[in-house]
Design an enzyme around this catalytic site. Structure first.
Site, short mmCIF file in Angstrom:
data_model
loop_
_atom_site.label_atom_id
_atom_site.label_comp_id
_atom_site.label_asym_id
_atom_site.label_seq_id
_atom_site.Cartn_x
_atom_site.Cartn_y
_atom_site.Cartn_z
N ASN A 262 0.84 -1.23 -0.11
CA ASN A 262 -0.19 -0.20 0.13
C ASN A 262 0.80 1.17 0.03
OD1 ASN A 262 -2.69 0.79 -0.19
ND2 ASN A 262 -2.95 1.17 1.86
N ARG A 263 2.09 1.15 -0.38
CA ARG A 263 2.95 2.22 -0.52
C ARG A 263 3.78 1.88 -1.94
NH1 ARG A 263 0.49 3.19 3.03
NH2 ARG A 263 0.93 4.09 4.98
N GLU A 391 -11.02 1.00 6.66
CA GLU A 391 -10.33 0.61 8.33
C GLU A 391 -11.29 -0.34 8.92
OE1 GLU A 391 -7.07 0.52 8.77
OE2 GLU A 391 -6.31 1.97 7.14
#
Ligand SMILES: *[C@@H]1O[C@H](CO)[C@@H](O)[C@H](O)[C@H]1NC(C)=O
Ligand SMILES: *[C@@H]1O[C@H](CO)[C@@H](O)[C@H](O)[C@H]1NC(C)=O
Length: 436
Positions: A262-263, A391
């Site tokens: 996720n980066r 989330e």
């Protein structure tokens, strides 16, 4: 140029954080009260010291939670004191919490397998069980389910997703809802929600949900990072907090594995909210899309870009629905993103357990922390109108949610997913009308 600066950064950081693999002897988790955005930003800067931020908090409302090793505890707590940040001990002994968590999981499996066989979405299932479930659902429902093997993970596991459609993905008047889970290995509550969504659409379609199957096509990828996920299961007391992939490149690091999926996307890869140290949890990889797992998600989006109306990237924890961009700039349709996210939150909040927070909705950078190269931003940038990060709740246990909560998590989260799916249909129809 890029390579040169990366090399420099590696040298600078390698002295700071050292190796990744460890037991959690002496680790503790601390709560920090945040007064304002500057406090919240300060928490994020601790990541470059090797602090594992469990929760970034929200000023005056949610406390940040940071996990500290015995080596850095004094230094970090002193720094909090210097900044007049109130802090307290949240979890004194991470090692013990991990042991207890493992016992709870074993107990859950043994009690439930005595009574009845668990569905994989009622448990923290392993890769093989999840794979078998996908195969079985596809074999039993060939009229609506297509199983796709999208390619291999770094360690060679097949990454599979299901396409669910009553019209074999041929009806362009339907939007596609693309959901994925477990980009981050330790976020174990996310695959059950993805699997439960498949179950509700295919095996347990209720009257009130028929529109969701008939009017929408679904792509559901329950295990985006199977290597990291399996690693986190292999030795719970040591590996449970693993986040990244398991890629290994001795030219980058001889000791540290993996990157944060996720980066690892575009846009503005590697610029903010990352740590260019291969031993860090926030390592974005050696370049954008360096990880095969990231490329698989990218390629699904690109293949179906014309019809994906929502991308829902499921993570844990903290009860958030967020959208782009990670650089604090809002997409043009931010008002609609806020609306759909809020509607999701509003349909989950009434069902919440007392242990969970109310959902908060907003731009990911303005509500939580800045990021670059996350899936949410990639989807938004290439033209998916509603690209979200969800989330799920931690129920006060952070990543270590006891399995007794899974069932509730699934049914509550499904309501939010259903709400956003219905809205995706509304917005997609409007989009089709305006384009024709
Ligand atoms: C799990 O950790 C224990 C304790 O360090 C170690 O002895 C064992 O080899 C590990 N097992 C695996 C499968 O990693
Ligand atoms: C933030 O990112 C978006 C998407 O890539 C971009 O359009 C925008 O210009 C960026 N804003 C700033 C201030 O860099």
């Amino acid at each position: 140029m890029c390579r040169f600066s990366l090399g420099l950064v590696l040298v600078l950081f390698s002295a700071v954080s050292g190796e990744q693999q460890h037991d959690y002897k002496g680790y503790s988790v601390h709560g920090v009260k945040l007064q304002n955005r500057a406090d919240q930003r300060f928490i994020q800067t601790l990541e470059s010291k090797g602090v594992d931020v469990w929760n970034y908090g929200h000023p005056l409302d949610r406390d940040a939670l940071i996990m500290l090793s015995p080596e850095i505890r004094t230094e970090v707590l002193d720094e909090l004191d210097e900044r007049d940040l109130t802090h307290y001990l949240h979890l004194a002994n991470v090692e013990e919490a991990l042991k207890k968590h493992e016992e709870e999981i074993n107990e859950w499996k043994s009690t439930n397998s005595r009574n009845s066989r668990l569905f994989p979405f009622q448990d923290y299932s392993r890769y093989a069980e999840i794979d078998a479930y996908l195969e079985r659902v596809a074999a039993e429902h060939p009229d609506i389910v297509t199983l796709v093997n999208a390619g291999k993970s770094f360690e060679g596991r097949d990454i599979k997703y299901v396409k669910i459609s009553t019209t074999n993905f041929k009806d362009s008047s339907k939007p596609i809802y693309f959901m994925d889970a477990a980009m981050h290995a330790r976020e174990w509550v996310t695959p059950p929600v993805a699997l439960y969504s498949i179950h509700r659409l295919v095996e347990n379609l209720r009257d009130q949900d028929k529109d969701l199957l008939e009017n929408i096509d679904w792509i559901i990828l329950p295990l985006a990072n199977p290597d990291g996920y399996e690693f986190s299961h292999e030795n719970v007391t040591e590996n449970r907090m693993w986040r990244g992939t398991r890629s290994f490149n001795p030219e980058v690091s001889a000791t540290c594995y993996g990157a944060d999926i996720n980066r690892n996307f575009e846009p503005f890869w590697g610029t903010i909210g990352v740590v260019h140290d291969p031993c860090s949890l926030l390592y974005p990889g050696s370049e954008a899309f360096s990880e095969p797992e990231t490329r698989i998600i990218r390629d699904i989006m690109l293949e179906h870009l014309d019809r994906i109306q929502i991308y829902m990237d499921m993570h844990s924890y903290g009860n958030w629905v967020t959208f782009g961009f990670g650089n604090e700039t809002l997409p043009d349709n931010a008002v609609h993103l806020q609306f759909v996210g809020s509607a999701m939150g509003a349909s989950m909040d009434p069902l919440k357990l007392p242990e969970a927070d109310l959902y908060k909705v907003g731009n990911s950078a303005l509500t939580m922390y800045v990021t670059s190269g996350c899936g949410q931003d990639f989807g938004q940038t290439i033209g998916i109108p509603f690209s979200f990060t969800l989330e799920l709740p931690g129920y006060g246990f952070g990543f270590l949610v006891p399995p007794r909560f899974i069932e509730h998590m699934n049914s509550e989260s499904w309501e939010g997913i259903a709400t956003s799916a219905r809205l995706s249909r509304t917005y997609y129809s409007a989009r089709m009308r305006s384009e024709s």
